[in-house]
Enzyme design. Structure first.
Site, PDB file in Angstrom:
ATOM      1  N   ARG A   4      -8.555   3.649  -3.677  1.00  0.00           N
ATOM      2  CA  ARG A   4      -8.043   4.508  -2.584  1.00  0.00           C
ATOM      3  C   ARG A   4      -8.509   5.958  -2.758  1.00  0.00           C
ATOM      4  O   ARG A   4      -8.512   6.506  -3.845  1.00  0.00           O
ATOM      5  CB  ARG A   4      -6.513   4.480  -2.572  1.00  0.00           C
ATOM      6  CG  ARG A   4      -5.942   5.514  -1.600  1.00  0.00           C
ATOM      7  CD  ARG A   4      -4.485   5.343  -1.309  1.00  0.00           C
ATOM      8  NE  ARG A   4      -3.667   5.172  -2.482  1.00  0.00           N
ATOM      9  CZ  ARG A   4      -2.411   4.766  -2.453  1.00  0.00           C
ATOM     10  NH1 ARG A   4      -1.837   4.478  -1.309  1.00  0.00           N
ATOM     11  NH2 ARG A   4      -1.728   4.631  -3.561  1.00  0.00           N
ATOM     12  N   LYS A  19       1.149   0.244   3.790  1.00  0.00           N
ATOM     13  CA  LYS A  19       2.223   0.855   4.583  1.00  0.00           C
ATOM     14  C   LYS A  19       1.728   2.143   5.246  1.00  0.00           C
ATOM     15  O   LYS A  19       1.885   2.335   6.449  1.00  0.00           O
ATOM     16  CB  LYS A  19       3.451   1.141   3.694  1.00  0.00           C
ATOM     17  CG  LYS A  19       4.014  -0.108   3.015  1.00  0.00           C
ATOM     18  CD  LYS A  19       5.247   0.182   2.185  1.00  0.00           C
ATOM     19  CE  LYS A  19       5.009   1.071   0.976  1.00  0.00           C
ATOM     20  NZ  LYS A  19       4.139   0.474  -0.073  1.00  0.00           N
ATOM     21  N   ARG A  73      -5.205  10.018  -5.917  1.00  0.00           N
ATOM     22  CA  ARG A  73      -3.864  10.317  -6.418  1.00  0.00           C
ATOM     23  C   ARG A  73      -3.811  10.123  -7.929  1.00  0.00           C
ATOM     24  O   ARG A  73      -4.398   9.175  -8.449  1.00  0.00           O
ATOM     25  CB  ARG A  73      -2.842   9.378  -5.749  1.00  0.00           C
ATOM     26  CG  ARG A  73      -2.285   9.952  -4.467  1.00  0.00           C
ATOM     27  CD  ARG A  73      -1.447   8.988  -3.671  1.00  0.00           C
ATOM     28  NE  ARG A  73      -0.472   8.208  -4.401  1.00  0.00           N
ATOM     29  CZ  ARG A  73       0.347   7.335  -3.815  1.00  0.00           C
ATOM     30  NH1 ARG A  73       0.294   7.144  -2.504  1.00  0.00           N
ATOM     31  NH2 ARG A  73       1.214   6.655  -4.529  1.00  0.00           N
ATOM     32  N   ARG A  76       3.802   0.367 -11.608  1.00  0.00           N
ATOM     33  CA  ARG A  76       4.406   0.438 -10.262  1.00  0.00           C
ATOM     34  C   ARG A  76       4.716  -0.970  -9.743  1.00  0.00           C
ATOM     35  O   ARG A  76       5.741  -1.185  -9.091  1.00  0.00           O
ATOM     36  CB  ARG A  76       3.465   1.173  -9.297  1.00  0.00           C
ATOM     37  CG  ARG A  76       3.491   2.686  -9.535  1.00  0.00           C
ATOM     38  CD  ARG A  76       2.259   3.383  -9.011  1.00  0.00           C
ATOM     39  NE  ARG A  76       2.126   3.330  -7.574  1.00  0.00           N
ATOM     40  CZ  ARG A  76       1.010   3.708  -6.926  1.00  0.00           C
ATOM     41  NH1 ARG A  76      -0.026   4.158  -7.607  1.00  0.00           N
ATOM     42  NH2 ARG A  76       0.963   3.649  -5.629  1.00  0.00           N
ATOM     43  N   ARG A 120      14.060   1.594  -1.625  1.00  0.00           N
ATOM     44  CA  ARG A 120      13.329   0.875  -2.665  1.00  0.00           C
ATOM     45  C   ARG A 120      14.243   0.243  -3.681  1.00  0.00           C
ATOM     46  O   ARG A 120      13.772  -0.373  -4.635  1.00  0.00           O
ATOM     47  CB  ARG A 120      12.439   1.873  -3.396  1.00  0.00           C
ATOM     48  CG  ARG A 120      10.963   1.623  -3.183  1.00  0.00           C
ATOM     49  CD  ARG A 120      10.307   2.911  -3.548  1.00  0.00           C
ATOM     50  NE  ARG A 120       8.989   2.779  -4.033  1.00  0.00           N
ATOM     51  CZ  ARG A 120       7.954   3.315  -3.373  1.00  0.00           C
ATOM     52  NH1 ARG A 120       8.109   3.870  -2.211  1.00  0.00           N
ATOM     53  NH2 ARG A 120       6.784   3.268  -3.918  1.00  0.00           N
TER      54      ARG A 120
END
Ligand code: AP5
Length: 208
Positions: free
Chosen positions: A124, A15, A152, A163, A90
């Site tokens: 990432r 996203k 992160r 998640r 969400r």
């Protein structure tokens, strides 16, 4: 076009990677609830500190907090012509609240299977100076900036699994909710960044 667009999909679907392309094509500002929450954590506000516990555990922050953030952000002048929501709504209560404060014209759903998600998230890296998102294998950063890249805290394999659990139980039902309203555009996100970008461009062309 005063309507807003929702960018929807599981954690790590791409996203954030694709949002810039939509901002360029539509001129709508990106509103990422994840980025807003991370800014609140960094600022050390009471809300940020409370949200951090949920984020670090891979759980969703309460609807009340999220809706409050969105209501406040939509007061800004740049939101007048519609916005690009990234990672919001969400939950179905979030989508119901959004209906009362903004008009959603389309929901672009980037679809990626769970087994591809874990590799994407664990690899990432982010450039704190520019906000650019990289990946150790799929989108390596230039050598000269590699020392400053950050990861992160919620990008561990364990947290990703939590998640994904939250996504499947609380967020995925929204795809049917938006589909019933004729707003859902499904995109195959299990392809290269460029191929997904081309599908995103087609989706934007189809709604403009
Ligand atoms: P948030 O920041 O929104 O995280 P997320 O939804 O889990 O999404 P990500 O940012 O992890 O992924 P992305 O889809 O943007 O993927 P990206 O482009 O970076 O939320 C964080 C937390 O905040 C939540 O867990 C929750 O606690 C809280 N929160 C936020 N919003 C909330 C809400 N509305 N309600 C309640 N709580 C909320 O790509 C990932 C990686 O893959 C990158 O390395 C990228 O380079 C790579 N990549 C991208 N596309 C491809 C491709 N096509 N092929 C290969 N690699 C790719």
């Amino acid at each position: 076009m005063t309507e807003s667009i929702v960018l929807f999909g599981p954690p790590g679907a791409g996203k954030g990677t694709q949002a810039g392309r939509i901002v360029e094509l539509t001129g709508k500002p990106q509103i990422s609830t994840g980025d807003m929450l991370r800014a609140a954590v960094k600022a050390g506000s009471p809300m940020g500190l409370a949200a951090k516990e949920y984020m670090d555990a891979g759980l969703l922050v309460s609807d009340e907090v999220i809706i409050g953030l969105i209501e406040e952000r939509l007061q800004n002048d740049d939101a007048g012509q519609g916005v690009l929501f990234d990672g919001f709504p969400r939950t179905i209560p979030q989508a119901e609240s959004l209906e009362e404060i903004a008009t959603v014209s389309s929901v672009i759903s980037i679809e990626v299977p769970d087994d591809a998600i874990v590799d994407r998230i664990v690899g990432r890296r982010m450039d704190p100076e520019t906000g650019e998102i990289y990946h150790v294998s799929f989108k390596p950063a230039p050598t000269e900036i590699q020392d400053r890249l950050v990861q992160r805290p919620d990008d561990t394999e364990e947290t990703v699994r939590a998640r994904l659990g939250a996504y499947h139980t609380q967020t995925a039902p929204l795809a049917d909710w938006y589909s019933e309203r004729g707003l859902l555009i499904r995109i195959d996100g299990d392809a290269s960044i460029e191929q997904v970008g081309a599908s995103v461009e087609e989706a934007i062309a189809s709604i403009s």
